[in-house]
Design a protein around this motif. Structure first.
Motif, PDB file in Angstrom:
ATOM      1  N   TYR A 213      -5.733   0.737  -1.954  1.00 14.43           N
ATOM      2  CA  TYR A 213      -5.908   1.742  -0.890  1.00 14.43           C
ATOM      3  C   TYR A 213      -4.764   1.662   0.115  1.00 14.43           C
ATOM      4  O   TYR A 213      -4.205   2.682   0.524  1.00 14.43           O
ATOM      5  CB  TYR A 213      -7.245   1.543  -0.160  1.00 14.43           C
ATOM      6  N   LEU A 214      -4.427   0.404   0.490  1.00 10.29           N
ATOM      7  CA  LEU A 214      -3.352   0.249   1.477  1.00 10.29           C
ATOM      8  C   LEU A 214      -2.033   0.779   0.938  1.00 10.29           C
ATOM      9  O   LEU A 214      -1.240   1.364   1.680  1.00 10.29           O
ATOM     10  CB  LEU A 214      -3.212  -1.220   1.886  1.00 10.29           C
ATOM     11  N   CYS A 215      -1.806   0.577  -0.375  1.00  9.88           N
ATOM     12  CA  CYS A 215      -0.572   1.101  -0.974  1.00  9.88           C
ATOM     13  C   CYS A 215      -0.509   2.621  -0.857  1.00  9.88           C
ATOM     14  O   CYS A 215       0.568   3.215  -0.818  1.00  9.88           O
ATOM     15  CB  CYS A 215      -0.470   0.702  -2.447  1.00  9.88           C
ATOM     16  N   LEU A 216      -1.669   3.263  -0.840  1.00  6.88           N
ATOM     17  CA  LEU A 216      -1.684   4.719  -0.687  1.00  6.88           C
ATOM     18  C   LEU A 216      -1.590   5.124   0.784  1.00  6.88           C
ATOM     19  O   LEU A 216      -0.882   6.067   1.144  1.00  6.88           O
ATOM     20  CB  LEU A 216      -2.979   5.305  -1.282  1.00  6.88           C
ATOM     21  N   LEU A 220       1.556   6.796   3.925  1.00  3.48           N
ATOM     22  CA  LEU A 220       1.167   8.024   4.631  1.00  3.48           C
ATOM     23  C   LEU A 220       1.214   7.819   6.147  1.00  3.48           C
ATOM     24  O   LEU A 220       1.652   8.705   6.884  1.00  3.48           O
ATOM     25  CB  LEU A 220      -0.247   8.465   4.209  1.00  3.48           C
ATOM     26  N   THR A 221       0.759   6.652   6.592  1.00  2.00           N
ATOM     27  CA  THR A 221       0.809   6.358   8.034  1.00  2.00           C
ATOM     28  C   THR A 221       2.245   6.419   8.544  1.00  2.00           C
ATOM     29  O   THR A 221       2.518   6.968   9.607  1.00  2.00           O
ATOM     30  CB  THR A 221       0.254   4.944   8.317  1.00  2.00           C
ATOM     31  N   HIS A 222       3.150   5.851   7.730  1.00  2.00           N
ATOM     32  CA  HIS A 222       4.550   5.874   8.156  1.00  2.00           C
ATOM     33  C   HIS A 222       5.121   7.278   8.086  1.00  2.00           C
ATOM     34  O   HIS A 222       5.972   7.636   8.903  1.00  2.00           O
ATOM     35  CB  HIS A 222       5.371   4.889   7.315  1.00  2.00           C
ATOM     36  N   LEU A 223       4.607   8.063   7.144  1.00  3.34           N
ATOM     37  CA  LEU A 223       5.037   9.463   7.075  1.00  3.34           C
ATOM     38  C   LEU A 223       4.639  10.186   8.363  1.00  3.34           C
ATOM     39  O   LEU A 223       5.416  10.969   8.921  1.00  3.34           O
ATOM     40  CB  LEU A 223       4.393  10.137   5.852  1.00  3.34           C
TER      41      LEU A 223
END
Lengths: 254, 246
Positions: A213-216, A220-223
């Protein structure tokens, strides 16, 4: 020391993690991505329709969008997923012959996502200055062309960070389809991890699922942060001396 | 300035508009001859900006008539009417998500159906006329206020309007940038554009416009050639306004 060892074994049993890895990679990950992506796309399209209805001059359209949003944003996600996933099962079977609740999982997630995304889009569109619509109308564009070409693109741009946040939520919420009971090949990350955890009596497979999940979500958070910075930098004003309009100012500088 | 101005006359007849109990326009008559400049002055809240928006039907009048080149346009499609009347706003209202040249070419492409390349060329030559061709690829946010307003003028001119409206076009500009925009407007007037200019720039009114209309409380109080209005105001209201602003 024993307690620490116990904890280590419960959460970080490498063997248990390695054992669940193939299932996470080949079954859980594709299904989680599929659920989040499909409901994200449907939610974005329906959300845009809801936003446009929500700012419409037609009272019935506004009221419909409002009610929809209130219901699907106001109920716990798990309630919607259970009601749709279990309740509409027979209807789907009747219509398509399929017994898989998978599409209903996507439908339920899409309904929830569209309510949130609709509000995100609406707030963005309404934040665009009135003068933008006026300038576009003054050029001779119709109301709908003005919205399409001028107002909505600006509104959407402003809420991109909020939109990506919503996609992050969707990745996580996709785990809730667990409640409608999917067959082995349709299991998403949480279910794969949870099944393995139940079988082994060890939580390490859930940790492994968590890492997926964190890999996904972390990219996205950094995006979000990236877009946020870009939007702010892009909006900064750096006026230059106006060569033609300010000969006096030019003279003063030299 | 543009060599291809085909301007028309503009007339507003007995225009009325109310927002609820608020009577914003109470029977306005305004006539602008082809190729002339009419300045509209008056205290804030007198209905000047609303009058412009009624004349191009951004707001529909409750009563009255609007004539372009002697023909009533109230029954026309308002979108088509607005393509014939360019408008420049106090806050520029450029589209910030588009480049300068896209701002100018957008209406040409989407409303005139011009191919992208041709629209771009046309937009570039329009930008050249306002001295900003070198800023074609910049975003509006990277330009000074004066430059933005000149782009806004280019955007309005690109559609080849018969009449131009200026709604306090220099009010939001820093003082040193006002001159460039006013000079451009004066050029346009000299080139024969029919213009309605709502402004607080009394120098422009006196030197550039052919007629000046003084509005207060939603009515035209006085109208005439600038010299007559400024040097020999007939009404106490205009006298008091002029003593406040001059």
């Amino acid at each position: 020391m024993d307690a620490l060892e116990q904890l280590g074994k419960t959460f970080f049993d490498w063997q248990a993690m390695v054992a669940v890895l193939p299932d996470l990679l080949t079954v859980g990950l594709p299904n989680t991505i599929m659920l989040a992506l499909a409901s994200g796309i449907i939610g974005t399209v329906v959300g845009m329709i809801l936003a446009i209805m929500g700012i419409s001059r037609n009272r019935a359209l506004r009221w419909t969008a409002r009610t929809y949003t209130d219901i699907f944003r106001g109920l716990p996600a798990v309630v919607i997923i259970l009601l749709i996933g279990l309740g509409l099962g027979p209807v789907l079977r009747e219509l398509t012959g399929s017994t898989s609740p998978y599409p209903l999982g996507i439908l339920a997630l899409s309904l929830i996502a569209s309510a949130y995304i609709g509000e995100i889009f609406r707030s963005g569109i309404q934040s665009v200055e009135k003068g933008q619509l006026e300038a576009s109308r003054a050029l001779g564009f119709s109301y709908s062309s003005s919205m399409q070409l001028v107002v909505i693109p600006q509104g959407v741009r402003r809420v991109l960070p909020a939109l990506v946040n919503q996609f992050i939520s969707l990745v996580k919420e996709s785990s809730l389809v667990y409640f409608i009971g999917l067959i082995a090949s349709e299991r998403e990350l949480f279910r794969v991890g949870n099944d393995a955890a139940s079988n082994t009596g060890n939580l390490s497979p859930l940790i492994a699922a968590g890492v997926f999940y964190l890999c996904l979500t972390i990219p996205l958070t950094h995006l979000v942060n990236f877009i946020d910075t870009r939007l702010r930098v892009g909006a900064r004003q750096k006026p230059e001396p106006d060569n033609l309009a300010a000969p006096v100012g030019q003279g003063a500088r030299t | 300035m543009t060599a291809t101005i085909e301007s028309g006359s503009l007339t507003g007849r007995d225009l009325h508009l109310s927002f609820g109990a608020n009577r914003v326009l109470r029977g306005i008559d305004l006539h602008v001859e082809r190729g002339t400049t009419a300045s509209v002055i008056g205290p804030s809240g007198s209905g000047k900006s609303t009058l412009l928006r009624v004349l191009n039907r951004l707001i529909e009048p409750d009563r009255g008539d609007i004539l372009l080149d002697g023909r009533s346009v109230l029954k026309d499609n308002p979108d088509e009417l607005r393509r014939r009347i360019g408008m420049v706003f106090q806050q520029f209202n450029l589209f910030p998500h588009k480049t300068v040249v896209e701002n100018v070419s957008l209406a040409l492409r989407k409303l005139r159906g011009m191919p992208a390349g041709e629209a771009r060329e046309s937009a570039l030559s329009q930008l050249d006329l306002v001295g900003l061709k070198h800023k074609a690829e910049a975003r509006p946010g990277d330009l000074s206020g004066g430059q933005q307003q000149r782009v806004a003028i280019a955007r309005a001119l690109a559609m080849g309007p018969e009449v131009m409206f200026f709604d306090e076009a220099t009010s939001a500009l820093d003082p040193e940038l006002v001159k460039g925009v006013l000079a451009l407007m004066a050029d346009l007037a000299t080139a024969g554009m029919t213009m309605v200019v709502v402004t607080h720039e009394m120098g422009f009114c006196r030197n550039v416009s052919d007629t000046v209309t003084f509005m207060d409380g939603g009515v035209v109080v006085e109208t005439g050639p600038p010299a007559a209005l400024f040097d020999d105001p007939q009404t106490p209201r205009l006298r008091s306004f002029l003593s406040d602003v001059l």
